[in-house]
Write an enzyme that holds these catalytic residues in place. Structure first.
Site, PDB file in Angstrom:
ATOM      1  N   ASP A 147     -21.983 -14.211  28.557  1.00  0.00           N
ATOM      2  CA  ASP A 147     -20.695 -14.721  28.055  1.00  0.00           C
ATOM      3  C   ASP A 147     -20.763 -15.022  26.550  1.00  0.00           C
ATOM      4  O   ASP A 147     -21.819 -14.857  25.909  1.00  0.00           O
ATOM      5  CB  ASP A 147     -20.347 -15.985  28.876  1.00  0.00           C
ATOM      6  CG  ASP A 147     -18.858 -16.158  29.093  1.00  0.00           C
ATOM      7  OD1 ASP A 147     -18.069 -15.547  28.361  1.00  0.00           O
ATOM      8  OD2 ASP A 147     -18.499 -16.939  30.001  1.00  0.00           O
ATOM      9  N   GLU A 197     -17.449 -10.658  26.249  1.00  0.00           N
ATOM     10  CA  GLU A 197     -16.918 -11.299  25.034  1.00  0.00           C
ATOM     11  C   GLU A 197     -15.413 -11.115  24.904  1.00  0.00           C
ATOM     12  O   GLU A 197     -14.868 -11.281  23.828  1.00  0.00           O
ATOM     13  CB  GLU A 197     -17.718 -10.939  23.775  1.00  0.00           C
ATOM     14  CG  GLU A 197     -17.758  -9.502  23.403  1.00  0.00           C
ATOM     15  CD  GLU A 197     -16.430  -8.989  22.900  1.00  0.00           C
ATOM     16  OE1 GLU A 197     -15.762  -8.289  23.684  1.00  0.00           O
ATOM     17  OE2 GLU A 197     -16.068  -9.246  21.736  1.00  0.00           O
ATOM     18  N   TRP A 198     -14.776 -10.806  26.057  1.00  0.00           N
ATOM     19  CA  TRP A 198     -13.309 -10.868  26.203  1.00  0.00           C
ATOM     20  C   TRP A 198     -12.569  -9.852  25.339  1.00  0.00           C
ATOM     21  O   TRP A 198     -11.374 -10.020  25.061  1.00  0.00           O
ATOM     22  CB  TRP A 198     -12.808 -12.293  25.916  1.00  0.00           C
ATOM     23  CG  TRP A 198     -13.694 -13.372  26.449  1.00  0.00           C
ATOM     24  CD1 TRP A 198     -14.128 -13.458  27.751  1.00  0.00           C
ATOM     25  CD2 TRP A 198     -14.275 -14.480  25.749  1.00  0.00           C
ATOM     26  NE1 TRP A 198     -14.945 -14.557  27.887  1.00  0.00           N
ATOM     27  CE2 TRP A 198     -15.050 -15.206  26.671  1.00  0.00           C
ATOM     28  CE3 TRP A 198     -14.195 -14.935  24.432  1.00  0.00           C
ATOM     29  CZ2 TRP A 198     -15.752 -16.361  26.329  1.00  0.00           C
ATOM     30  CZ3 TRP A 198     -14.894 -16.085  24.076  1.00  0.00           C
ATOM     31  CH2 TRP A 198     -15.664 -16.779  25.015  1.00  0.00           C
ATOM     32  N   GLY A 199     -13.287  -8.831  24.872  1.00  0.00           N
ATOM     33  CA  GLY A 199     -12.614  -7.782  24.105  1.00  0.00           C
ATOM     34  C   GLY A 199     -12.248  -8.173  22.692  1.00  0.00           C
ATOM     35  O   GLY A 199     -11.466  -7.483  22.042  1.00  0.00           O
ATOM     36  N   ASP A 248      -9.654 -14.313  30.623  1.00  0.00           N
ATOM     37  CA  ASP A 248      -9.855 -14.377  32.076  1.00  0.00           C
ATOM     38  C   ASP A 248      -8.586 -14.032  32.856  1.00  0.00           C
ATOM     39  O   ASP A 248      -7.479 -14.338  32.437  1.00  0.00           O
ATOM     40  CB  ASP A 248     -10.299 -15.795  32.476  1.00  0.00           C
ATOM     41  CG  ASP A 248     -11.675 -16.117  31.923  1.00  0.00           C
ATOM     42  OD1 ASP A 248     -12.296 -15.235  31.300  1.00  0.00           O
ATOM     43  OD2 ASP A 248     -12.123 -17.256  32.125  1.00  0.00           O
TER      44      ASP A 248
END
Ligand code: GLA
Length: 402
Positions: A161, A194-196, A216
């Site tokens: 993460d 890393e959520w893009g 998320d």
């Protein structure tokens, strides 16, 4: 005087940088070992986060492994049991990561052994920052030590993460963990989370096996809450991403919410169908030990799973959209196509796909299988369709025949 204040400010800034990202001025590591081929098709499994968040313990994890086998999910292709955030507690005097002794009194190794004894694989979670998103110790500065520890426990998968990473460069930070895993002596899938936010499609394919493309998911048809998005919001953010997916390098639109209660059965069928079209990792996020018949039926629809797992690895494109109606299509190995007729609206809608839209000659005969109703229609020409329920899909496998 001003001079002293400036120096003090500089010192505080530097200290802040060091605290957030311990000594990473040299983050220019190169990956020497090639990325192991561990995800020729998108990974399938279960992860604790969507349903249980930090309320996890070893008994619960064993129960999920048992249920993955007993429910038929293992036979349908699910493999990984992944513990997300909050399994960690501290580091010992040597810097080794220590599992929460109250929640995991038997230790991680025993749990890994149990999961392996069921014929499944085991995954853990960490973070490239000083802390995980849940405030547990992260791997910053301990990457090689942690990777060796995971390998010695028998870990097969790491979700990594991006909380508390301060000014770290994402590509460099993930490259360090990739290198550590590749040198750990064990094959470990690297799931980049890393959520893009730092163009992971640019470097993710060489560094990891899958990369998150968004914040998320949460268990709703649509919506936005802080950092989280409803299912259709996440879907909309995937439209342009098809060109980046390939075997061993997958876009990850986040884990499944099927069975968690916030959507209808029809909506969960749409969610599962669309994730399969996206060649998404199929990581169930519900309680496998208590799921109802519909949840199990959706998660184990082997026709839909076969689409997700098609070896060509071509992510679907949205080939048509008019108002609430959309057609998504992806080609399959061997020359077939899969089409999803998707109705976001509140009323039933008649929809069809024409062979022309799939670049098939109009006169081409094709066998069509509806992957939810299981109805097969032989030697169809020109087009095929039906009435699509509100928030529902018709998912069709179209196989040209002579
Ligand atoms: C982030 C990730 C989630 C989950 C949590 C755990 O929000 O995106 O998938 O791992 O952290 O704290």
């Amino acid at each position: 005087m001003l001079h002293l204040v400036r120096r003090a400010l500089l010192a505080v800034t530097l200290l802040g940088f060091i605290a957030a990202a311990p000594a990473y001025a040299h983050e220019t590591l190169k990956l020497e070992a090639p990325k192991p081929l561990l995800a020729p098709t998108p990974p399938m499994g279960w992860n604790s986060w969507n349903k249980f968040a930090c309320n996890i313990n070893e008994a619960l994890v064993r129960k999920q492994a048992d249920a993955m086998v007993a429910s038929g999910m293992k036979d349908a292709g699910y493999q990984y049991i992944v513990i997300d955030d909050c399994w960690q507690k501290s580091r010992d005097a040597d810097g080794n990561i220590v599992a929460d002794p109250e929640r995991f009194p038997g230790g991680i190794k025993a749990l890994v052994d149990y999961v392996h004894s069921k014929g499944l694989k085991f995954g853990l979670y960490s973070d490239a920052g000083a802390l995980t998103c849940g405030g547990r110790p992260g791997s910053a500065g301990h990457e090689f030590q942690d990777a060796r520890q995971y390998a010695s426990w028998g870990v097969d998968y790491l979700k990594y993460d991006w909380c508390y990473t301060g000014p770290r460069n994402a590509e460099a930070a993930y490259t360090i963990m990739a290198k550590a895993l590749r040198e750990s002596g064990r094959d470990i899938v690297l799931s980049i989370c890393e959520w893009g936010t730092n163009q992971p499609e640019r470097w993710g394919p060489t560094v990891g096996h899958l990369w998150r493309t968004t914040g998320d998911i949460y268990d709703a048809w649509e919506g936005k809450k802080d950092w989280s998005h409803g299912m259709t919001n996440i879907l909309d953010m995937q439209v342009e991403r098809w060109r980046h997916a390939a075997p061993n390098a997958w876009n990850d639109p986040d884990m499944l919410e099927v069975g968690n209660g916030g959507m209808t059965t029809t909506e969960y069928e749409s969610h599962f169908s669309l994730w399969a079209m996206l060649a998404a990792p199929l990581i169930a996020g519900n309680d496998l030990s208590t799921m109802d018949a519909d949840t199990r039926r959706i998660l184990t629809n082997t026709d839909v799973i076969a689409v997700d797992q098609d070896p060509l690895g071509q992510q679907a494109r949205r080939i048509w959209k008019e108002g609430d109606l959309e057609i998504w299509a992806r080609p399959l190995q061997g020359g077939g196509h899969v089409v999803v007729l998707f109705n976001r609206g509140e009323a039933p809608s008649d929809m069809k796909v024409s062979w022309d839209q799939l670049e098939l000659p109009a006169g081409q005969k094709a066998d069509v299988k509806d992957l939810w109703s299981k109805k097969v229609s032989k030697k169809v020409r020109g087009s095929y369709g039906g009435t699509v329920a509100p928030h529902g899909v018709i998912m069709l496998r179209i196989t040209p025949v002579r």
